[in-house]
Write an enzyme that holds these catalytic residues in place. Structure first.
Site, PDB file in Angstrom:
ATOM      1  N   ASP A  14     -11.530  73.656   9.825  1.00 39.15           N
ATOM      2  CA  ASP A  14     -11.253  73.691   8.384  1.00 39.15           C
ATOM      3  C   ASP A  14     -12.044  74.769   7.665  1.00 39.15           C
ATOM      4  O   ASP A  14     -12.405  74.618   6.503  1.00 39.15           O
ATOM      5  CB  ASP A  14     -11.520  72.308   7.743  1.00 39.15           C
ATOM      6  CG  ASP A  14     -10.807  71.209   8.491  1.00 39.15           C
ATOM      7  OD1 ASP A  14      -9.604  71.355   8.711  1.00 39.15           O
ATOM      8  OD2 ASP A  14     -11.464  70.237   8.890  1.00 39.15           O
ATOM      9  N   GLU A  15     -12.303  75.865   8.352  1.00 37.04           N
ATOM     10  CA  GLU A  15     -13.015  76.969   7.704  1.00 37.04           C
ATOM     11  C   GLU A  15     -12.068  77.813   6.860  1.00 37.04           C
ATOM     12  O   GLU A  15     -12.519  78.714   6.158  1.00 37.04           O
ATOM     13  CB  GLU A  15     -13.673  77.887   8.753  1.00 37.04           C
ATOM     14  CG  GLU A  15     -14.744  77.247   9.611  1.00 37.04           C
ATOM     15  CD  GLU A  15     -14.163  76.656  10.884  1.00 37.04           C
ATOM     16  OE1 GLU A  15     -12.918  76.587  11.022  1.00 37.04           O
ATOM     17  OE2 GLU A  15     -14.970  76.249  11.742  1.00 37.04           O
ATOM     18  N   LYS A  17      -9.000  78.938   8.491  1.00 40.67           N
ATOM     19  CA  LYS A  17      -8.435  79.852   9.504  1.00 40.67           C
ATOM     20  C   LYS A  17      -7.016  80.274   9.145  1.00 40.67           C
ATOM     21  O   LYS A  17      -6.653  81.432   9.332  1.00 40.67           O
ATOM     22  CB  LYS A  17      -8.437  79.206  10.893  1.00 40.67           C
ATOM     23  CG  LYS A  17      -9.811  79.152  11.526  1.00 40.67           C
ATOM     24  CD  LYS A  17      -9.755  78.589  12.922  1.00 40.67           C
ATOM     25  CE  LYS A  17      -9.303  77.157  12.976  1.00 40.67           C
ATOM     26  NZ  LYS A  17     -10.219  76.193  12.347  1.00 40.67           N
ATOM     27  N   GLY A  41      -4.387  72.018  11.362  1.00 43.67           N
ATOM     28  CA  GLY A  41      -3.743  71.921  10.058  1.00 43.67           C
ATOM     29  C   GLY A  41      -4.006  73.200   9.302  1.00 43.67           C
ATOM     30  O   GLY A  41      -4.922  73.283   8.517  1.00 43.67           O
ATOM     31  N   HIS A  42      -3.224  74.233   9.622  1.00 47.28           N
ATOM     32  CA  HIS A  42      -3.481  75.533   9.002  1.00 47.28           C
ATOM     33  C   HIS A  42      -2.707  75.649   7.691  1.00 47.28           C
ATOM     34  O   HIS A  42      -1.492  75.515   7.652  1.00 47.28           O
ATOM     35  CB  HIS A  42      -3.115  76.661   9.970  1.00 47.28           C
ATOM     36  CG  HIS A  42      -4.035  76.691  11.149  1.00 47.28           C
ATOM     37  ND1 HIS A  42      -3.841  77.456  12.256  1.00 47.28           N
ATOM     38  CD2 HIS A  42      -5.195  76.029  11.369  1.00 47.28           C
ATOM     39  CE1 HIS A  42      -4.834  77.250  13.114  1.00 47.28           C
ATOM     40  NE2 HIS A  42      -5.654  76.390  12.592  1.00 47.28           N
ATOM     41  N   ARG A 143      -3.735  65.899  36.716  1.00 46.16           N
ATOM     42  CA  ARG A 143      -2.592  66.480  37.445  1.00 46.16           C
ATOM     43  C   ARG A 143      -1.369  65.570  37.477  1.00 46.16           C
ATOM     44  O   ARG A 143      -0.629  65.520  38.443  1.00 46.16           O
ATOM     45  CB  ARG A 143      -3.014  66.917  38.855  1.00 46.16           C
ATOM     46  CG  ARG A 143      -3.835  68.183  38.779  1.00 46.16           C
ATOM     47  CD  ARG A 143      -4.950  68.237  39.743  1.00 46.16           C
ATOM     48  NE  ARG A 143      -5.910  67.179  39.462  1.00 46.16           N
ATOM     49  CZ  ARG A 143      -6.931  66.887  40.250  1.00 46.16           C
ATOM     50  NH1 ARG A 143      -7.113  67.542  41.365  1.00 46.16           N
ATOM     51  NH2 ARG A 143      -7.775  65.929  39.923  1.00 46.16           N
ATOM     52  N   GLN A 224      -8.908  74.461  15.679  1.00 49.32           N
ATOM     53  CA  GLN A 224     -10.189  73.761  15.742  1.00 49.32           C
ATOM     54  C   GLN A 224     -11.326  74.793  15.663  1.00 49.32           C
ATOM     55  O   GLN A 224     -11.147  75.823  15.051  1.00 49.32           O
ATOM     56  CB  GLN A 224     -10.304  72.868  16.989  1.00 49.32           C
ATOM     57  CG  GLN A 224      -9.390  71.656  16.935  1.00 49.32           C
ATOM     58  CD  GLN A 224      -7.953  71.992  17.262  1.00 49.32           C
ATOM     59  OE1 GLN A 224      -7.666  72.635  18.250  1.00 49.32           O
ATOM     60  NE2 GLN A 224      -7.037  71.548  16.446  1.00 49.32           N
ATOM     61  N   THR A 239     -13.019  68.089  20.273  1.00 48.93           N
ATOM     62  CA  THR A 239     -11.631  67.983  20.690  1.00 48.93           C
ATOM     63  C   THR A 239     -11.589  68.205  22.207  1.00 48.93           C
ATOM     64  O   THR A 239     -12.639  68.380  22.852  1.00 48.93           O
ATOM     65  CB  THR A 239     -10.735  68.954  19.893  1.00 48.93           C
ATOM     66  OG1 THR A 239      -9.375  68.638  20.175  1.00 48.93           O
ATOM     67  CG2 THR A 239     -11.009  70.419  20.218  1.00 48.93           C
ATOM     68  N   THR A 301      -4.693  64.606   8.270  1.00 46.20           N
ATOM     69  CA  THR A 301      -4.935  63.169   8.113  1.00 46.20           C
ATOM     70  C   THR A 301      -5.195  62.761   6.658  1.00 46.20           C
ATOM     71  O   THR A 301      -5.182  61.572   6.352  1.00 46.20           O
ATOM     72  CB  THR A 301      -6.174  62.754   8.931  1.00 46.20           C
ATOM     73  OG1 THR A 301      -7.282  63.546   8.472  1.00 46.20           O
ATOM     74  CG2 THR A 301      -5.969  62.995  10.414  1.00 46.20           C
ATOM     75  N   ARG A 303      -7.955  62.737   5.280  1.00 40.54           N
ATOM     76  CA  ARG A 303      -9.286  62.136   5.179  1.00 40.54           C
ATOM     77  C   ARG A 303     -10.227  63.006   4.342  1.00 40.54           C
ATOM     78  O   ARG A 303     -10.185  64.227   4.448  1.00 40.54           O
ATOM     79  CB  ARG A 303      -9.928  62.040   6.574  1.00 40.54           C
ATOM     80  CG  ARG A 303      -9.321  60.998   7.456  1.00 40.54           C
ATOM     81  CD  ARG A 303     -10.004  60.964   8.796  1.00 40.54           C
ATOM     82  NE  ARG A 303      -9.656  62.117   9.625  1.00 40.54           N
ATOM     83  CZ  ARG A 303     -10.082  62.295  10.863  1.00 40.54           C
ATOM     84  NH1 ARG A 303     -10.908  61.423  11.399  1.00 40.54           N
ATOM     85  NH2 ARG A 303      -9.708  63.337  11.562  1.00 40.54           N
TER      86      ARG A 303
END
Ligand code: IMP
Length: 429
Positions: A14-15, A17, A41-42, A143, A224, A239, A301, A303
């Site tokens: 969340d910078e 990006k 979430g871009h 696998r 992320q 993540t 989300t 949040r």
């Protein structure tokens, strides 16, 4: 000027990006997602209109760019088509999207198990986005994953799903005491996706390497961020993939020598969603003000995000891990009304300065941030377009940030719109 560039998040995501990638994507021929999945979430604002992209590369908002979802992404076809449909409804062209035949597919049980695992962790929960990311990567590493090349092969998919669902239903019923999932329903739903997906699928490794060899400009869009990396982040509150620049090699099949410029996205203050340590967190009025002014609520989300001062120790670590050449500083304008701004320049542990980020979360929780305090600038920067026009106090803060992290200032953004951009260094990509 480098022909390839990687954009990485420098802290906990969340910078901004999406915003930074949008700025850089205008020079690219191709924009590539190489890790994560629909947990991203871009957020990009074009002509006052907001677009939230979870899976499709942000380059889609420019015409005539190839957008690639590479092998390192865990691919959720449901989200993919939701995004395609909503972009098309808004008049965005989506024909030139390529999806790797090697990407692993997110299936309904991944999302359910993500949620159930979180419930089971109780107070120790990670705070995942519940998009099935961890469980899908787990299947890959175990696998037993189903890849895009399997999904578009009718017989292969039907057989693989049958076997796998027997196993997943055992987990759902015996471990979690839940109802089993229906094979027929999943098969029908995913056969539908497969039909629509086929034209988008290709060998993106071959495609990207050919494009690089042909001198095309490729932008790798990190999702992320460094402190959420499965190995380098604040494990287990991370993540399940590699958001650092090295993730491009594995997640897109690109040799390290072919990676050109690395750009780290640094928000002018810091946030984190989900659980885990955050040394510069401000659980006070400052934190609340950062959240309110910066609209710090999760894109995926909703949040509320945790907020705090910028931590240069984290940014230095990100620079080391990813080889960051330039930084894009986002949301500088959010600090416009603060009388005082702090920057964490070191950590102290038991009274001693330490040079590394402790691996143990117990120890990381004990570090004491060493702050430098800067006078605020108390004026509106959102209309400024040239670095020299920034208030002196803002420049002091930014230049000290560049000094303590060893990263050059590249681009600064002072608002959500495309034009609210200050280019400090021309032609970084
Ligand atoms: P997961 O990626 O859904 O498994 O979530 C693991 C952790 O990464 C949680 O703390 C999430 O909040 C965080 N996370 C995942 N994606 C993002 C993102 O795009 N921005 C910020 N945090 C994220």
């Amino acid at each position: 000027m480098a022909k390839t560039a990687v954009v990485v998040g420098s802290s906990w995501g969340d910078e901004g990006k999406g915003r930074a990638i949008d700025e850089l994507a205008k020079n690219a021929d191709t924009v590539v997602r190489f890790s994560g999945g629909s947990n991203a979430g871009h957020c990009v604002v074009v002509d006052g209109e907001e677009y939230k992209l979870r899976l499709i590369p942000s380059g889609i908002l420019y015409p005539n760019k190839t957008c690639v979802i590479a092998n390192g992404v865990v691919f959720d076809p449901q989200v993919f088509f939701e995004e395609i449909d909503s972009l098309r409804a808004r008049g965005v062209e989506t024909a030139d999207i390529k999806v790797s035949n090697r990407a692993h597919v997110v299936l309904p049980y991944h999302k359910i198990i993500d949620e159930l695992n979180e419930e089971m962790r109780g107070a120790g929960k990670i705070g995942t986005t519940k998009r099935g990311i961890g469980p899908a990567y787990m299947d890959r590493d175990d696998r037993i994953g189903i890849r895009v090349c399997d999904l578009i092969d009718r017989e292969e998919f039907a057989a693989k799903l049958k076997d796998l669902l027997e196993y997943k239903n055992l987990i759902l019923t015996k471990v979690f005491n839940r109802e089993p999932l229906s094979y027929e329903e999943i098969l029908r739903e995913y056969e539908g996706y497969a039909e629509r997906l086929r034209p988008y699928v290709c060998d993106t490794i071959a495609l990207l390497n050919e494009q690089i060899d042909a001198g095309k400009k490729i932008l790798f869009e990190g999702a992320q961020a460094t402190m959420l990396d499965i190995d380098f982040g604040t494990y287990p509150y991370v993540t399940a993939s590699h958001p650092v620049s090295g993730g491009v090699c594995i997640g897109a099949g690109i040799a390290p020598q072919k990676i050109g410029t690395v750009i780290g996205v640094v928000k002018a203050y810091m946030t984190r969603v989900g659980e885990g340590p955050f040394p510069t967190e401000q659980l006070n009025e400052t934190g609340e003000k950062l959240r309110a002014v910066g609209h710090e609520f999760g894109t995926v989300t909703g949040r509320p995000r945790r907020t705090g001062w910028l931590d240069a120790c984290v940014i230095r670590y990100a620079a080391q891990l990813s080889g960051i050449d330039y930084m894009t500083v986002t949301k500088l304008d959010v600090l416009d009304s603060f009388d005082e701004i702090k920057l964490c320049v070191a950590y102290k542990l038991n009274g001693q300065i330490i040079n590394e980020i402790p691996a143990s979360l117990k120890i990381l929780a004990q570090v004491e941030p060493v702050y430098e305090t800067f006078a605020g600038w108390n004026c509106d920067t959102s209309k400024i377009r040239r670095y020299e026009d920034l208030p002196a106090n803002a420049k002091k803060y930014l230049e000290r940030l560049a000094e303590v992290t060893g990263i050059k200032l590249g681009i600064i953004s002072v608002g959500p719109n495309r034009d609210q951009t200050i280019v400090v260094e021309e032609n970084i990509f």
